[in-house]
Design an enzyme around this catalytic site. Structure first.
Site, short mmCIF file in Angstrom:
data_model
loop_
_atom_site.label_atom_id
_atom_site.label_comp_id
_atom_site.label_asym_id
_atom_site.label_seq_id
_atom_site.Cartn_x
_atom_site.Cartn_y
_atom_site.Cartn_z
N ILE A 13 39.20 50.98 43.37
CA ILE A 13 39.06 52.44 44.06
C ILE A 13 40.23 53.36 44.29
CG2 ILE A 13 38.20 53.39 46.48
CD1 ILE A 13 36.31 50.92 46.54
N LEU A 34 49.81 44.31 42.48
CA LEU A 34 49.23 43.85 41.00
C LEU A 34 48.71 42.66 40.95
CD1 LEU A 34 51.75 45.62 38.41
CD2 LEU A 34 49.71 46.62 39.53
N ALA A 78 45.10 48.36 50.29
CA ALA A 78 45.79 47.02 49.78
C ALA A 78 44.98 46.11 50.61
CB ALA A 78 47.36 47.10 50.31
N SER A 123 34.80 47.22 55.24
CA SER A 123 33.57 46.79 54.07
C SER A 123 32.46 46.59 55.11
CB SER A 123 34.01 45.40 53.73
OG SER A 123 32.93 44.80 53.12
N TYR A 147 37.50 36.90 55.61
CA TYR A 147 37.65 38.56 55.00
C TYR A 147 36.59 39.52 56.04
CZ TYR A 147 36.44 42.48 52.06
OH TYR A 147 36.60 43.55 51.43
N ASN A 176 28.22 48.90 48.37
CA ASN A 176 28.51 48.65 47.02
C ASN A 176 28.85 49.72 45.97
OD1 ASN A 176 26.47 46.67 48.33
ND2 ASN A 176 27.05 45.56 46.85
N VAL A 191 28.60 43.17 41.02
CA VAL A 191 27.40 43.08 40.20
C VAL A 191 27.33 43.70 38.85
CG1 VAL A 191 25.71 44.08 41.58
CG2 VAL A 191 25.09 42.16 39.92
N ARG A 215 20.57 46.86 47.43
CA ARG A 215 21.83 47.23 47.76
C ARG A 215 22.01 48.84 47.71
NH1 ARG A 215 21.92 42.74 48.93
NH2 ARG A 215 23.34 41.04 48.45
N ARG A 273 22.13 33.00 45.94
CA ARG A 273 23.27 32.78 46.55
C ARG A 273 23.23 32.14 48.01
NH1 ARG A 273 27.76 36.96 44.28
NH2 ARG A 273 28.21 35.96 42.11
#
Ligand code: UD2
Length: 312
Positions: A13, A34, A78, A123, A147, A176, A191, A215, A273
């Protein structure tokens, strides 16, 4: 012309944001270690930006940069953006995903840096399994992993530094996001990056569950437009969902993509999952109130994604 710092600017992004800001005539400075980002993502604008291969966890480096940089806008992308990694290495990912953010905010505060906006990227993971649907920015949160906890905490710090100290801040929650340059190389990658790779290389794709899970997929170019809009058009420290506002079953997305690519995906079905959510959709009315309209339908976004891979 503005001076803009993008942390994580070599990532999926972040690199799209860097391209757009350069095209708009801004001076762009990228910091990226990186670890997940790639220099190739910035190859087209290499000579137009200043790039530092560096971790945001290096306090001294960041302080020097912030002090000398004279930045108008700071986009904080970041992060160790892997939920799975945060479960395996919670302390390390905490340092990147939370402490570096608070440290940057604190340095801006203590030195009265005259920025126009600090934008933090959080998120949809913060919503976890909370039942509210669709997700508004005021919905319950239920962060279930290191996270998600770090993203939530950093987003609260971002908003509170705005409210307590008058620093112009804002935070966003990505749903997503998909598009070219998303790294497909982990089983926890987005995905659609995995589907793209499997279609292109004629490899089998593992579908977890029956494909009925939905999603809210949003194309990366729309995400960049939203980021710029939110950073320039908002006055109050607040949180914004970034999504399309639609939900699509995964299997429908796959079929649409097969039509676009004129290929059949070799699907191997497995158990869903653990912890996978069955439905996800954002309420984007807050984003629309500041004048944002997504420009990319799923069909157009996937077509462009496929075109990119066919040409590269
Ligand atoms: C997204 C975020 C995740 C976390 C979560 C919070 C990404 C890449 N992941 O997870 O970090 O924020 O939202 O809710 O943005 N799938 C397959 N086969 C594969 C890979 C995935 O069937 O090879 C399924 C997966 O089980 C899920 C759906 O595809 O049902 C989407 O998976 P994802 O990892 O792209 O995104 P998500 O929403 O689970």
């Amino acid at each position: 012309m503005f001076k803009v710092l993008i942390t994580g600017g070599a990532g999926f992004i972040g690199s799209f944001l860097a391209h757009k800001l350069v095209a708009n005539g801004n001076k762009v400075i990228v910091v990226d270690d990186l670890s997940m980002g790639r220099l190739e993502n910035l190859a087209d604008i290499n000579d137009k930006i200043v790039f530092y291969k560096h971790t945001v966890c290096d306090e001294q480096f960041m302080h020097d940069l912030l002090l000398k940089g004279d930045f108008d806008y700071i986009y904080y992308l970041a992060a160790v953006s892997s939920v799975a990694d945060s479960v395996v290495r919670p302390w390390y990912t905490h340092l990147v995903n939370q402490e570096s953010v608070v440290n940057t905010l604190e340095f801006i505060r203590a030195n009265h840096l005259p920025i126009k906006k600090f934008l933090f990227t959080s998120s949809a993971a913060v919503y976890g399994n909370a039942a509210d649907f669709p997700k508004t920015e005021d919905s319950h949160v239920d962060p279930l992993t290191p996270y998600a906890i770090d993203k939530y905490a950093s987003e609260r710090y971002t908003v509170d530094f705005g409210r307590l100290y008058g620093i112009p801040t804002v935070a966003v929650r990505f749903f997503n996001v998909y598009g070219p340059r998303q790294n497909p190389n982990s089983e926890y990658s987005g995905v659609l990056s995995i589907v793209t790779k499997c279609l292109k290389e004629d490899k089998p794709f593992t579908l977890y569950g029956d494909g009925a899970q939905t999603r809210d997929f949003v194309y990366v170019e729309d995400v960049v437009d939203a980021l710029i809009k939110i950073s320039t058009e908002t006055d109050e420290p607040a949180v914004y969902n970034i999504a399309n506002g639609d939900e699509t079953p995964l299997i429908d997305v796959i079929h649409t993509y097969e039509d676009i690519a004129r290929k059949k995906l070799n699907i191997i079905q497995k158990e869903a999952r653990q912890g996978d959510i069955s439905k996800s959709r954002a309420d984007v009315s807050k984003l629309k109130k500041i004048g944002f309209e997504p420009q990319w339908s799923l069909h157009d976004g996937l077509s462009n994604y496929w075109k990119y891979y066919s040409e590269n």
